[in-house]
Write a protein that holds these residues in place. Structure first.
Motif, PDB file in Angstrom:
ATOM      1  N   ILE A 159     -10.390   4.097  -1.413  1.00  0.00           N
ATOM      2  CA  ILE A 159      -9.794   2.949  -0.745  1.00  0.00           C
ATOM      3  C   ILE A 159      -8.363   3.262  -0.315  1.00  0.00           C
ATOM      4  O   ILE A 159      -7.942   2.908   0.792  1.00  0.00           O
ATOM      5  CB  ILE A 159      -9.829   1.717  -1.673  1.00  0.00           C
ATOM      6  CG1 ILE A 159     -11.280   1.255  -1.868  1.00  0.00           C
ATOM      7  CG2 ILE A 159      -8.976   0.579  -1.113  1.00  0.00           C
ATOM      8  CD1 ILE A 159     -11.432   0.113  -2.847  1.00  0.00           C
ATOM      9  N   TYR A 163      -7.149   3.247   3.524  1.00  0.00           N
ATOM     10  CA  TYR A 163      -6.069   2.343   3.940  1.00  0.00           C
ATOM     11  C   TYR A 163      -5.003   3.096   4.726  1.00  0.00           C
ATOM     12  O   TYR A 163      -4.526   2.626   5.766  1.00  0.00           O
ATOM     13  CB  TYR A 163      -5.454   1.684   2.705  1.00  0.00           C
ATOM     14  CG  TYR A 163      -4.276   0.781   3.020  1.00  0.00           C
ATOM     15  CD1 TYR A 163      -4.482  -0.534   3.422  1.00  0.00           C
ATOM     16  CD2 TYR A 163      -2.966   1.241   2.908  1.00  0.00           C
ATOM     17  CE1 TYR A 163      -3.406  -1.366   3.711  1.00  0.00           C
ATOM     18  CE2 TYR A 163      -1.884   0.427   3.200  1.00  0.00           C
ATOM     19  CZ  TYR A 163      -2.112  -0.880   3.601  1.00  0.00           C
ATOM     20  OH  TYR A 163      -1.043  -1.689   3.900  1.00  0.00           O
ATOM     21  N   LEU A 290     -13.175  -6.760   0.723  1.00  0.00           N
ATOM     22  CA  LEU A 290     -12.137  -5.730   0.746  1.00  0.00           C
ATOM     23  C   LEU A 290     -11.351  -5.784   2.053  1.00  0.00           C
ATOM     24  O   LEU A 290     -10.123  -5.686   2.065  1.00  0.00           O
ATOM     25  CB  LEU A 290     -12.771  -4.347   0.566  1.00  0.00           C
ATOM     26  CG  LEU A 290     -11.816  -3.147   0.627  1.00  0.00           C
ATOM     27  CD1 LEU A 290     -10.764  -3.241  -0.470  1.00  0.00           C
ATOM     28  CD2 LEU A 290     -12.603  -1.838   0.521  1.00  0.00           C
ATOM     29  N   GLY A 342     -17.016  -1.679   3.581  1.00  0.00           N
ATOM     30  CA  GLY A 342     -16.178  -1.410   2.417  1.00  0.00           C
ATOM     31  C   GLY A 342     -16.934  -1.097   1.147  1.00  0.00           C
ATOM     32  O   GLY A 342     -16.411  -0.424   0.255  1.00  0.00           O
ATOM     33  N   LEU A 345     -16.912   2.320  -0.290  1.00  0.00           N
ATOM     34  CA  LEU A 345     -15.717   2.856  -0.934  1.00  0.00           C
ATOM     35  C   LEU A 345     -15.542   2.343  -2.356  1.00  0.00           C
ATOM     36  O   LEU A 345     -14.666   2.837  -3.077  1.00  0.00           O
ATOM     37  CB  LEU A 345     -14.477   2.479  -0.117  1.00  0.00           C
ATOM     38  CG  LEU A 345     -14.450   2.926   1.346  1.00  0.00           C
ATOM     39  CD1 LEU A 345     -13.243   2.341   2.065  1.00  0.00           C
ATOM     40  CD2 LEU A 345     -14.438   4.448   1.434  1.00  0.00           C
TER      41      LEU A 345
END
Length: 346
Positions: A159, A163, A290, A342, A345
């Protein structure tokens, strides 16, 4: 030979996992705080009150320890790259390459959006293309090395890395669009006449750099400590007092409006990314998508109301509206994509 290689790989994974748990997630600290709350305060950490106090103490100490260590290291490295030297490096590139470098530069500057604007002014006045400076302005508060480590400590490395990647992509695309639009005339004239002063960084000794790094730690902690306490406090309330059904009903990843709500709520707020992380942690644990949580974090850090007020002083309304529109659009796209994929992840 295959067995030896496999065993070596397993051993390395064990060492990495142990270091990740003890140095980043600080499981030892979690254990000590749990014992403190249960044995000294006489509270059950499985109850709402005890759980809230345990969450608050543990997250506050962990964030401040990681933040201080990481900012010290980053600032020491940063002492080798003053604004004028950075401008000269960036000035040797153009096009998409310059935007990528501008965005990457933002990742090694541990500043909030308000602190990034003076550097934005300096780079623009020094002759850097406006698109490159906007790439820097987007990425600086949005993505930095310290936040990556903290994201990994709260969630996981997948994650955290994802990001960073989407944050850099948003910064590069946003800056490129603004650069292609030829909006230099919408920067206030005084910005171009505000000359940078070049400091001779070659004379700095190791001791000078250590002092600079220590001062940066103090300066940044002094600016963000209140937001960290507020963010952890809100996270503790969400984590232990708000039912999961309520969070899922409003911010669940299956709700089409969740990303939009999170973005609109985040824009008028002002907090450093370090203050939003505990809130994000609590929201995800309660069933928020997320992508919804990441959209909230991005909106708070990249488009805070105080920074927009400051930016309005240096750019004209048309450029400000275009900038905000590009960033909001990018955040919404990122949020919906992460809500859709998401789970890969987690």
């Amino acid at each position: 030979m295959i067995r030896i290689i496999k065993k070596l790989g397993d051993d390395l994974m064990f060492i990495f996992s142990w270091l990740n748990d003890q140095l980043l997630k600080m499981e030892w600290l979690n254990y000590l705080v749990t014992q403190l709350v249960q044995n000294v305060f006489g509270l059950n950490t499985q109850d709402r009150l005890g759980g809230s106090i345990q969450f608050f103490i543990y997250d506050v100490i962990k964030i401040f320890i990681l933040l201080s260590v990481l900012i010290f290291i980053i600032s020491y490295i940063q002492s080798f790259f003053p604004p004028e030297r950075t401008r000269k490096i960036l000035g040797g590139f153009n096009g998409i390459t310059a935007n990528i470098l501008g965005a990457l530069l933002g990742t090694i500057t541990p500043f909030c959006s308000c602190s990034s604007i003076p550097l934005f002014i300096g780079f623009t006045s020094a002759g850097l293309p406006i698109g490159v400076t906007f790439s820097f302005l987007i990425s600086s508060p949005l993505v930095d090395l310290a936040s990556v480590i903290l994201l990994a400590s709260i969630f996981n490395w997948q994650i955290a890395i994802a990001y960073v990647i989407v944050g850099l992509i948003l910064a590069v695309i946003g800056g490129t669009i603004i650069g292609k639009a030829k909006l230099e005339d919408y920067v206030e004239p005084f910005v171009y006449s505000n000359k940078m002063i070049e400091a001779d960084q070659e004379t700095l000794t190791t001791g000078d750099r250590m002092i600079f790094a220590k001062d940066q730690v103090w300066e940044i902690v002094r600016k963000v400590w209140l937001y960290i306490l507020i963010g952890v406090g809100i996270g503790a309330v969400i984590h232990n007092w708000i039912p999961e059904s309520i969070v899922s009903a409003v911010l669940g990843q299956d709700k089409w409006y969740s990303v939009l709500i999170a973005t609109l709520v985040g824009v008028p707020m002002y907090a450093d990314i370090f203050g939003t992380l505990p809130i994000a942690e609590a929201l995800v644990s309660k069933g928020a998508g997320l992508g919804t949580v990441l959209a909230f974090m991005m909106a708070v850090t990249a488009l805070s109301l105080p920074s927009m007020i400051m930016l309005k002083k240096v750019v004209k309304t048309k450029l400000l509206v275009i900038f905000v529109g590009i960033v909001i659009t990018g955040i919404l796209i990122i949020g919906y994509v992460f809500n859709a994929f998401g789970y890969l992840l987690m």
